[in-house]
Write an enzyme that holds these catalytic residues in place. Structure first.
Site, PDB file in Angstrom:
ATOM      1  N   TYR A 154      36.458  48.309  23.709  1.00 44.05           N
ATOM      2  CA  TYR A 154      36.619  47.144  24.588  1.00 44.05           C
ATOM      3  C   TYR A 154      37.445  47.479  25.821  1.00 44.05           C
ATOM      4  CZ  TYR A 154      36.282  42.050  25.180  1.00 44.05           C
ATOM      5  OH  TYR A 154      35.976  40.785  25.617  1.00 44.05           O
ATOM      6  N   LYS A 161      41.271  40.376  29.224  1.00 49.02           N
ATOM      7  CA  LYS A 161      41.409  39.200  28.365  1.00 49.02           C
ATOM      8  C   LYS A 161      42.884  38.862  28.129  1.00 49.02           C
ATOM      9  CE  LYS A 161      37.093  38.049  27.580  1.00 49.02           C
ATOM     10  NZ  LYS A 161      36.536  36.792  28.115  1.00 49.02           N
TER      11      LYS A 161
END
Length: 255
Positions: A154, A161
């Site tokens: 990720y 995020k």
């Protein structure tokens, strides 16, 4: 009578009828809301076509959250269809290929900057653009993926995020006096178009299958969409700066 009866809601990020954003728009309509969608550029025609699959086709306005002219024009474009807004859904995220897939140590700042701008700073940009449209208060809800830990592949999207989560808290702090609530829904992995762009997405599925205390279905965006709709409603009048996890409970489990 639904929990969003008479509410005016702007939903960003509707690209396919399998997305969380599409199901937010669908459930919001089913709960009585007037829904407006936004899109931009080449994908506007796609969003317009997908809008036709909603219970009532929703108007689509142009909005690129990285374009200041679009942000400045948002109020006028919304008012062509709705007199004001009661809620806004931020379902926006993007990271260049070089910022994902195990390349964390080698990603150039330009790619990181794009990921943070589109995926995190845009929450502030969108909220401020919508701010004049809120009539005595409103609810902003963003879609999140738990950023308290490092996930396989990720990479810089995980960092983006984390920035999104922090941004939501500062917005909640600064806009609370105007009765504007800002919250996030941290969904577990859903097999959407965005997920397909993440190298090694199947590793997320494996983790959830093994560790989630509640059975998790990567093909079902409805639970996350329902949480967003609930936060848009008056049922959470004093909740802001919150991250609601809709991930089968995995975030609360140890190794």
């Amino acid at each position: 009578m639904g929990i969003l009866q008479g509410k005016n809601i702007l939903v960003t990020g509707v690209l396919t009828d399998g997305s969380i954003a599409f199901h937010i728009a669908k459930i919001a309509q089913e709960q009585g809301a007037n829904v407006l969608l936004s899109s931009y550029g080449r994908v506007m025609s796609l969003t317009t076509r997908i809008s036709g699959r909603l219970p009532q086709p929703a108007p689509v306005i142009e909005l690129d959250v990285t374009n200041q002219e679009h942000l400045d024009a948002l109020s006028g474009r919304v008012k062509e269809h709705l007199p004001h807004l009661d809620g806004v859904v931020h379902s926006i995220g993007f990271a260049p290929e070089a910022a994902l897939g195990g390349n964390f140590l080698n990603t150039a700042w330009e790619d990181v900057a794009t990921a943070v701008h589109v995926s995190a700073y845009s929450l502030k940009s969108l909220t401020m653009a919508a701010r004049p449209l809120f009539n005595g208060g409103g609810s902003v809800v963003g879609l999140d993926f738990d950023a308290t830990v490092a996930w396989p592949k990720y990479d810089w999207m995980g960092v983006a995020k984390a920035a999104l989560e922090s941004t939501s808290r500062y917005l909640a702090r600064d806009l609370g006096a105007e009765n504007i609530r800002v919250n996030l829904v941290a969904a577990g992995p859903i097999r959407t178009m965005a997920a397909k762009s993440i190298p090694g997405f199947d590793e997320f599925e494996k983790v959830w299958n093994e560790r989630s205390p509640l059975e998790w279905d990567v093909t079902d965006p409805v639970p996350a969409a329902q949480a967003v709709v609930a936060l848009l409603s008056d049922w959470f009048p004093k909740t802001t700066g919150e991250i609601v996890h809709v991930d089968g409970g995995l975030h609360a489990m140890g190794a």
